[in-house]
Design a protein around this motif. Structure first.
Motif, PDB file in Angstrom:
ATOM      1  N   GLY A  66      82.021   9.498  -1.246  1.00  0.00           N
ATOM      2  CA  GLY A  66      80.671   9.340  -1.783  1.00  0.00           C
ATOM      3  C   GLY A  66      80.433   7.941  -2.333  1.00  0.00           C
ATOM      4  N   ILE A  67      81.402   7.427  -3.085  1.00  0.00           N
ATOM      5  CA  ILE A  67      81.248   6.095  -3.687  1.00  0.00           C
ATOM      6  C   ILE A  67      81.192   5.011  -2.613  1.00  0.00           C
ATOM      7  CG2 ILE A  67      82.412   4.353  -5.106  1.00  0.00           C
ATOM      8  CD1 ILE A  67      83.458   6.669  -6.838  1.00  0.00           C
ATOM      9  N   LEU A  68      82.090   5.108  -1.619  1.00  0.00           N
ATOM     10  CA  LEU A  68      82.113   4.095  -0.567  1.00  0.00           C
ATOM     11  C   LEU A  68      80.889   4.197   0.324  1.00  0.00           C
ATOM     12  CD1 LEU A  68      85.906   4.168   0.379  1.00  0.00           C
ATOM     13  CD2 LEU A  68      84.691   2.480  -1.007  1.00  0.00           C
ATOM     14  N   TYR A  69      80.387   5.406   0.532  1.00  0.00           N
ATOM     15  CA  TYR A  69      79.137   5.566   1.296  1.00  0.00           C
ATOM     16  C   TYR A  69      77.994   4.860   0.576  1.00  0.00           C
ATOM     17  CZ  TYR A  69      75.276   8.008   3.665  1.00  0.00           C
ATOM     18  OH  TYR A  69      74.142   8.313   4.373  1.00  0.00           O
ATOM     19  N   LYS A  70      77.940   5.026  -0.743  1.00  0.00           N
ATOM     20  CA  LYS A  70      76.915   4.331  -1.533  1.00  0.00           C
ATOM     21  C   LYS A  70      77.092   2.819  -1.476  1.00  0.00           C
ATOM     22  CE  LYS A  70      77.546   4.197  -5.964  1.00  0.00           C
ATOM     23  NZ  LYS A  70      77.732   2.728  -6.204  1.00  0.00           N
ATOM     24  N   ASN A  71      78.338   2.354  -1.563  1.00  0.00           N
ATOM     25  CA  ASN A  71      78.593   0.913  -1.597  1.00  0.00           C
ATOM     26  C   ASN A  71      78.405   0.250  -0.240  1.00  0.00           C
ATOM     27  OD1 ASN A  71      79.233   1.197  -4.291  1.00  0.00           O
ATOM     28  ND2 ASN A  71      81.444   1.156  -3.983  1.00  0.00           N
ATOM     29  N   TYR A  72      78.814   0.945   0.833  1.00  0.00           N
ATOM     30  CA  TYR A  72      78.781   0.342   2.161  1.00  0.00           C
ATOM     31  C   TYR A  72      77.485   0.624   2.918  1.00  0.00           C
ATOM     32  CZ  TYR A  72      83.800  -0.721   1.844  1.00  0.00           C
ATOM     33  OH  TYR A  72      85.030  -1.227   1.487  1.00  0.00           O
ATOM     34  N   ARG A  73      76.844   1.762   2.654  1.00  0.00           N
ATOM     35  CA  ARG A  73      75.596   2.133   3.338  1.00  0.00           C
ATOM     36  C   ARG A  73      74.517   2.492   2.308  1.00  0.00           C
ATOM     37  NH1 ARG A  73      76.617   3.908   8.713  1.00  0.00           N
ATOM     38  NH2 ARG A  73      78.223   2.531   9.573  1.00  0.00           N
ATOM     39  N   PRO A  74      74.154   1.553   1.447  1.00  0.00           N
ATOM     40  CA  PRO A  74      73.239   1.892   0.341  1.00  0.00           C
ATOM     41  C   PRO A  74      71.851   2.348   0.798  1.00  0.00           C
ATOM     42  CG  PRO A  74      73.564  -0.483   0.478  1.00  0.00           C
ATOM     43  CD  PRO A  74      74.574   0.141   1.388  1.00  0.00           C
ATOM     44  N   LEU A  75      71.318   1.754   1.874  1.00  0.00           N
ATOM     45  CA  LEU A  75      69.986   2.159   2.322  1.00  0.00           C
ATOM     46  C   LEU A  75      69.990   3.609   2.783  1.00  0.00           C
ATOM     47  CD1 LEU A  75      67.071   1.431   2.796  1.00  0.00           C
ATOM     48  CD2 LEU A  75      67.710   0.552   5.062  1.00  0.00           C
ATOM     49  N   SER A  76      71.015   3.977   3.550  1.00  0.00           N
ATOM     50  CA  SER A  76      71.128   5.369   4.004  1.00  0.00           C
ATOM     51  C   SER A  76      71.321   6.303   2.814  1.00  0.00           C
ATOM     52  CB  SER A  76      72.292   5.492   4.973  1.00  0.00           C
ATOM     53  OG  SER A  76      72.495   6.841   5.350  1.00  0.00           O
ATOM     54  N   PHE A  77      72.217   5.922   1.893  1.00  0.00           N
ATOM     55  CA  PHE A  77      72.513   6.751   0.724  1.00  0.00           C
ATOM     56  C   PHE A  77      71.263   6.973  -0.130  1.00  0.00           C
ATOM     57  CE2 PHE A  77      73.783   7.220  -3.730  1.00  0.00           C
ATOM     58  CZ  PHE A  77      74.715   8.234  -3.660  1.00  0.00           C
ATOM     59  N   PHE A  78      70.575   5.896  -0.456  1.00  0.00           N
ATOM     60  CA  PHE A  78      69.405   6.019  -1.336  1.00  0.00           C
ATOM     61  C   PHE A  78      68.189   6.572  -0.602  1.00  0.00           C
ATOM     62  CE2 PHE A  78      71.947   3.113  -3.925  1.00  0.00           C
ATOM     63  CZ  PHE A  78      71.787   3.695  -5.172  1.00  0.00           C
ATOM     64  N   SER A  79      68.197   6.525   0.723  1.00  0.00           N
ATOM     65  CA  SER A  79      67.104   7.162   1.471  1.00  0.00           C
ATOM     66  C   SER A  79      67.143   8.677   1.294  1.00  0.00           C
ATOM     67  CB  SER A  79      67.201   6.804   2.959  1.00  0.00           C
ATOM     68  OG  SER A  79      66.919   5.437   3.160  1.00  0.00           O
ATOM     69  N   TRP A  80      68.368   9.240   1.277  1.00  0.00           N
ATOM     70  CA  TRP A  80      68.485  10.681   1.021  1.00  0.00           C
ATOM     71  C   TRP A  80      67.969  11.019  -0.380  1.00  0.00           C
ATOM     72  CZ3 TRP A  80      68.975  13.993   4.723  1.00  0.00           C
ATOM     73  CH2 TRP A  80      69.652  13.647   5.888  1.00  0.00           C
ATOM     74  N   ILE A  81      68.284  10.193  -1.358  1.00  0.00           N
ATOM     75  CA  ILE A  81      67.782  10.419  -2.720  1.00  0.00           C
ATOM     76  C   ILE A  81      66.269  10.268  -2.748  1.00  0.00           C
ATOM     77  CG2 ILE A  81      67.836   9.567  -5.099  1.00  0.00           C
ATOM     78  CD1 ILE A  81      70.715   8.747  -4.650  1.00  0.00           C
ATOM     79  N   THR A  82      65.755   9.293  -1.996  1.00  0.00           N
ATOM     80  CA  THR A  82      64.301   9.082  -1.908  1.00  0.00           C
ATOM     81  C   THR A  82      63.608  10.334  -1.385  1.00  0.00           C
ATOM     82  OG1 THR A  82      64.551   6.702  -1.548  1.00  0.00           O
ATOM     83  CG2 THR A  82      62.499   7.716  -0.792  1.00  0.00           C
ATOM     84  N   ILE A  83      64.153  10.904  -0.311  1.00  0.00           N
ATOM     85  CA  ILE A  83      63.548  12.107   0.278  1.00  0.00           C
ATOM     86  C   ILE A  83      63.604  13.272  -0.704  1.00  0.00           C
ATOM     87  CG2 ILE A  83      63.847  13.834   2.099  1.00  0.00           C
ATOM     88  CD1 ILE A  83      64.886  11.517   3.885  1.00  0.00           C
ATOM     89  N   LEU A  84      64.747  13.436  -1.389  1.00  0.00           N
ATOM     90  CA  LEU A  84      64.899  14.532  -2.338  1.00  0.00           C
ATOM     91  C   LEU A  84      63.895  14.419  -3.483  1.00  0.00           C
ATOM     92  CD1 LEU A  84      66.499  17.009  -3.305  1.00  0.00           C
ATOM     93  CD2 LEU A  84      68.079  15.448  -4.459  1.00  0.00           C
ATOM     94  N   LEU A  85      63.754  13.216  -4.039  1.00  0.00           N
ATOM     95  CA  LEU A  85      62.805  13.013  -5.142  1.00  0.00           C
ATOM     96  C   LEU A  85      61.371  13.234  -4.681  1.00  0.00           C
ATOM     97  CD1 LEU A  85      64.410   9.827  -6.763  1.00  0.00           C
ATOM     98  CD2 LEU A  85      64.318  12.113  -7.768  1.00  0.00           C
ATOM     99  N   ALA A  86      61.051  12.780  -3.476  1.00  0.00           N
ATOM    100  CA  ALA A  86      59.700  12.983  -2.946  1.00  0.00           C
ATOM    101  C   ALA A  86      59.406  14.467  -2.744  1.00  0.00           C
ATOM    102  CB  ALA A  86      59.538  12.221  -1.641  1.00  0.00           C
ATOM    103  N   MET A  87      60.410  15.238  -2.308  1.00  0.00           N
ATOM    104  CA  MET A  87      60.220  16.682  -2.115  1.00  0.00           C
ATOM    105  C   MET A  87      59.974  17.374  -3.457  1.00  0.00           C
ATOM    106  SD  MET A  87      63.129  17.452   0.780  1.00  0.00           S
ATOM    107  CE  MET A  87      62.897  19.222   0.687  1.00  0.00           C
ATOM    108  N   VAL A  88      60.736  16.979  -4.489  1.00  0.00           N
ATOM    109  CA  VAL A  88      60.529  17.570  -5.819  1.00  0.00           C
ATOM    110  C   VAL A  88      59.135  17.219  -6.332  1.00  0.00           C
ATOM    111  CG1 VAL A  88      61.307  17.593  -8.214  1.00  0.00           C
ATOM    112  CG2 VAL A  88      62.987  17.560  -6.358  1.00  0.00           C
ATOM    113  N   GLY A  89      58.733  15.946  -6.141  1.00  0.00           N
ATOM    114  CA  GLY A  89      57.397  15.535  -6.553  1.00  0.00           C
ATOM    115  C   GLY A  89      56.312  16.327  -5.851  1.00  0.00           C
TER     116      GLY A  89
END
Length: 318
Positions: free
Chosen positions: A219-242
């Motif tokens: 998980g940590i290396l995915y965040k560090n090496y592929r941050p756009l992909s990692f934070f895109s999933w968080i972006t989608i999750l937050l948008a769904m909650v909103g």
């Protein structure tokens, strides 16, 4: 500079280390064998020295700490890393070295999972964990790594001198694999036979705690090496909650023209703002990662030149 260096990290492997050293001396007679003792209390270092290995010590406990010292200390054209528990047959070492020395592979993976691992390994949760980690990494990085957590590998000089060791324990193998995939380095899989530890030899790997550390590392290396992909999933999750908060507000507004559920509306706006921030945060970090990769390529060229220099000095001395 050694032609081939065999690296054996050891912690209380007195029952098997002699056989491991003798097997590798037989298969790779031109190699230099290094045993790094990690606070053993059973005389592993003495047995290894008597068997003909160069013995050194790493006082900080953990396999990652040992490998960090090995990679810093030793210069070689090809490195073979194995365990001191006699689970990895030495007869595959020559084939793995050829991949590095003749085909310029940066990392060669001794693939246990395609042969005897599932029948030899008597710990079912280890089997499940290995398959889970392999599928997870191959899915994230769109790769074809056959065995992520094997301790039997061969490395090039460039890999060893440019790999930043961050892990302290057994999650180091996962870190190596992800680093190689992220930096687009050459990887080969060599199918090997695996044999379980001989009777009386005990594993130092804790199925649950070390398994959790491996998943955390992914998980940590995915965040560090592929941050756009990692934070895109968080972006989608937050948008769904909103959106979940916004839907009842929209229903009331369409029906009455009013916004009676103001807290829900404010919550939805908050989650949308967080979603936007997450996306742009990932975008900025992705730009930084790209810059880091460019710097890495420059550094890789520097180590290639250094390797040539060391080989030239060695030829002159001979």
């Amino acid at each position: 500079m050694d032609k081939i260096a065999v690296l054996i990290p050891c912690y209380n492997e007195s029952k098997t280390v002699k056989k491991v050293i003798e097997d590798f001396k037989k298969e790779l007679p031109e190699s230099t064998i290094y045993v790094y003792d990690n606070n053993s209390k059973d005389g592993t270092d003495k047995i290894a020295r008597e068997a003909g290995a160069i013995v050194r010590y790493e006082r900080k406990q953990g396999k990652g700490n040992v490998i960090r010292s090995m990679f810093r200390d030793i210069d070689a054209e090809c490195y073979i890393m194995t365990d001191g528990d006699d689970t990895y047959p030495a007869e595959y070492a020559r084939k793995m070295c050829e991949a590095v020395l003749e085909r310029n592979a940066d990392m060669v993976i001794g693939d246990r999972l395609s042969s005897t691992y599932f029948t030899e390994n008597k710990r079912p949760f280890h089997n499940i964990g290995n398959v889970l980690v392999r599928k997870l990494i191959n899915m994230i990085y769109k790769s074809d790594i056959r065995d992520v957590m094997t301790g039997y590998r061969a490395f090039s000089y460039q890999f060893v001198k440019t790999f930043p060791v961050l892990s302290k324990g057994f999650e180091i193998e996962t870190e190596m694999t992800i680093h190689t995939l992220d930096k687009n380095m050459g990887v080969e899989n060599v199918i090997i036979e695996y044999r379980d530890r001989p009777e009386g030899s005990q594993s130092k790997l804790n199925t649950y705690s070390d398994g959790f550390k491996v998943l955390k590392t992914i998980g940590i290396l995915y965040k560090n090496y592929r941050p756009l992909s990692f934070f895109s999933w968080i972006t989608i999750l937050l948008a769904m909650v909103g959106t979940l908060f916004l839907i009842p507000v929209l229903i009331d507004y369409v029906a009455t023209g009013l916004v009676p559920k103001m807290p829900s509306f404010i919550a939805s706006v908050f989650f949308y703002i967080c979603s936007i921030q997450s996306f742009f945060g990932g975008l900025i970090l992705q730009t930084m990662v790209k810059r880091t990769k460019q710097d890495f390529e420059i550094k890789l060229n520097e180590y290639t030149d250094k390797k040539k220099q060391l080989k030239g000095e060695q030829s002159e001395n001979e």
